[in-house]
Design an enzyme around this catalytic site. Structure first.
Site, PDB file in Angstrom:
ATOM      1  N   ARG A  80       0.816  -1.208   0.000  1.00  0.00           N
ATOM      2  CA  ARG A  80       0.000   0.000   0.000  1.00  0.00           C
ATOM      3  C   ARG A  80       0.860   1.273   0.000  1.00  0.00           C
ATOM      4  NH1 ARG A  80      -3.797  -0.346  -2.478  1.00  0.00           N
ATOM      5  NH2 ARG A  80      -4.449   1.685  -1.663  1.00  0.00           N
ATOM      6  N   ASP A 104      10.100  -6.532  -4.934  1.00  0.00           N
ATOM      7  CA  ASP A 104       8.748  -7.038  -4.719  1.00  0.00           C
ATOM      8  C   ASP A 104       8.719  -8.514  -5.066  1.00  0.00           C
ATOM      9  OD1 ASP A 104       5.808  -6.554  -4.255  1.00  0.00           O
ATOM     10  OD2 ASP A 104       5.732  -7.296  -6.317  1.00  0.00           O
ATOM     11  N   ARG A 149      13.713 -11.695  -0.376  1.00  0.00           N
ATOM     12  CA  ARG A 149      13.171 -11.364   0.937  1.00  0.00           C
ATOM     13  C   ARG A 149      14.240 -10.899   1.924  1.00  0.00           C
ATOM     14  NH1 ARG A 149       7.894 -12.699   1.528  1.00  0.00           N
ATOM     15  NH2 ARG A 149       6.980 -14.079  -0.055  1.00  0.00           N
ATOM     16  N   CYS A 222       1.463   6.871  10.276  1.00  0.00           N
ATOM     17  CA  CYS A 222       0.495   7.799   9.692  1.00  0.00           C
ATOM     18  C   CYS A 222      -0.241   8.567  10.780  1.00  0.00           C
ATOM     19  CB  CYS A 222      -0.493   7.037   8.815  1.00  0.00           C
ATOM     20  SG  CYS A 222      -1.353   5.677   9.648  1.00  0.00           S
ATOM     21  N   THR A 223      -0.556   7.900  11.886  1.00  0.00           N
ATOM     22  CA  THR A 223      -1.295   8.557  12.963  1.00  0.00           C
ATOM     23  C   THR A 223      -0.438   9.593  13.678  1.00  0.00           C
ATOM     24  OG1 THR A 223      -2.654   6.573  13.255  1.00  0.00           O
ATOM     25  CG2 THR A 223      -2.651   8.167  15.052  1.00  0.00           C
ATOM     26  N   ARG A 267      -7.323  -8.405  16.566  1.00  0.00           N
ATOM     27  CA  ARG A 267      -7.046  -8.287  15.127  1.00  0.00           C
ATOM     28  C   ARG A 267      -7.254  -9.610  14.406  1.00  0.00           C
ATOM     29  NH1 ARG A 267      -2.033  -4.038  14.140  1.00  0.00           N
ATOM     30  NH2 ARG A 267      -2.252  -2.911  16.117  1.00  0.00           N
ATOM     31  N   THR A 280      -2.000   1.371  19.829  1.00  0.00           N
ATOM     32  CA  THR A 280      -1.276   2.263  18.933  1.00  0.00           C
ATOM     33  C   THR A 280      -0.220   2.989  19.746  1.00  0.00           C
ATOM     34  OG1 THR A 280      -1.374   4.196  17.478  1.00  0.00           O
ATOM     35  CG2 THR A 280      -3.007   4.085  19.239  1.00  0.00           C
ATOM     36  N   GLY A 281       0.946   3.114  19.165  1.00  0.00           N
ATOM     37  CA  GLY A 281       2.009   3.846  19.843  1.00  0.00           C
ATOM     38  C   GLY A 281       2.092   5.288  19.397  1.00  0.00           C
TER      39      GLY A 281
END
Length: 405
Positions: A80, A104, A149, A222-223, A267, A280-281
């Site tokens: 994403r 990828d 990987r 993102c947060t 989850r 969430t941290g």
């Protein structure tokens, strides 16, 4: 007993005559809200327009320097954030970055297809196609695709890679991300919270402190990118004593489509059927970029059945007496000055889908700002947890390029 006073921001307040925040590449007037159209075709057209326009008006303006070294960039992990990053970068004009490689494991056919066709972003307005078995072409630019990987085995030395965008979410400590250095890359930018002593930077908050001496850095989450800019304003203007936050967050690939095994029992439950409380941290991580707030913030996440866009609900006690309109005006002032392109203020009664593909890190919903008594402040801020975050990754990579020695 005296009753508590309560103030709610009036939605009629305008900033510089504008009733809506300035989303980069979009119209400013609230009479022409870009997200008011309902069809998916119109939305996909909007995404195309934004992607093309962001190069001229998107991103954090302070990071743009005309004569920066053009860095050879590789993307590790084409999920994403990896694909959003490539779209954001592709929309920038005169970028100091040159994406030349992608690692990828899905192969070139899958990489090119998922870049071109996206359920959230719509169809990419670029000519995307596989090139043989080891490359994809984006508007004629060929990007090499490798598959391994273990980052230590990647051909970064051979390709002369300056900067790796580490987007797997796996190699987030110095040992893991350091494998890219072992492979020949000069620097690594992690698109997730880093572990250990890895420096964390949030554009608009502390990214000006970046120096070329940092070989591995984190762009935080993102947060945290949503929270930190407006928390910085609150602390500077009113003085934060303590607070908590809840992010109502769209589900992510870390959750399960149907009930299945997961280290987090919540989850493990079906993401599209449940509101999933989880950790969430982000709130604690604010202290990494604003050290004066260490120990003052904490929070949780509620994962909800939406694919994109999230919203932070912050409640803080402040030392300076205030009221809702004054809080919003502080945000407007910063959004018009030092946080241009990072923070915006919205006066319209919108919902989550209206904030898809917004370039800023956080959009304060002014009509939802509240103050209880005169020292308990509640702020709601929207953010596109994929697109907006990826714009900041591009910005931070630009800062790395602009400070190259």
């Amino acid at each position: 007993m005296a009753s508590a006073t309560f103030s709610v921001a009036k939605p009629a307040i305008k900033a510089n005559g504008k009733g809506f925040s300035e989303f980069s590449g979009l119209r400013n007037s609230s009479r022409h809200l870009p997200f008011s159209r309902k069809s998916s075709d119109d939305f996909h057209s909007l995404v195309t327009f934004q992607t093309n326009a962001v190069g001229s008006s998107g991103g954090h303006k302070k990071s743009l320097v005309v004569e920066a070294k053009q860095l050879k960039v590789a993307i590790n992990g084409f999920g994403r954030i990896g694909r959003n990053f490539l779209r954001c970068w592709h929309g920038r004009k005169d970028s100091p970055l040159d994406v030349i490689a992608i690692n990828d494991t899905g192969g070139v056919k899958q990489a090119s297809h998922l870049l071109k066709y996206d359920s959230t972003l719509g169809i990419f307005d670029a000519d995307v196609k596989p090139v043989g078995t080891d490359g994809i072409s984006v508007d004629g630019k060929v990007i090499k695709v490798v598959s391994d990987r273990n980052p230590a085995n990647l051909p970064w030395k051979e390709l002369g890679i300056d900067l790796v965008i580490e987007g797997t979410g796996v190699f987030v400590d110095r040992e893991g991300a350091g494998r890219h250095i072992t492979a020949g890359a000069k620097k690594v930018l992690i698109t997730a919270p880093g572990k250990g002593d890895i420096p964390t930077y949030v554009v608009g908050v502390n990214a000006d402190a970046y120096t070329h001496a940092d070989d591995i850095i984190s762009n935080a989450s993102c947060t945290t990118n949503c929270l930190a800019p407006f928390v910085k304003v609150l602390d500077q203007k009113f003085g934060i004593i303590k607070g908590t936050m809840t992010t109502t967050h769209s589900y992510t690939g870390d959750q399960r489509l149907l009930d299945a095994s997961h280290r987090d029992l919540r989850r493990a439950r079906a993401a599209a059927l449940n509101i999933v409380p989880t950790s969430t941290g982000a709130a604690k991580a604010v202290a990494l970029v604003l050290p004066t707030l260490k120990g003052k913030l904490n929070g949780i996440a509620l994962r909800v059945p939406t694919p994109n866009v999230s919203v932070v609900d912050l409640v803080v006690q402040v030392s300076k007496k205030t009221f809702a309109e004054e809080v919003n005006e502080a945000f407007r002032e910063s959004a018009a000055k030092e946080l241009t392109g990072i923070l915006s203020v919205c006066d319209e009664p919108l919902v989550s889908v209206d904030f898809r593909c917004t370039d800023v890190s956080s959009t304060v919903d002014s009509s939802l700002t509240m103050v209880m008594g005169d020292d308990l402040v509640k702020v709601i801020a929207w953010y596109d947890n994929e697109w907006g975050y990826s714009q900041r990754v591009v910005d931070l990579a630009d800062i790395v390029a602009n400070n190259w020695k």
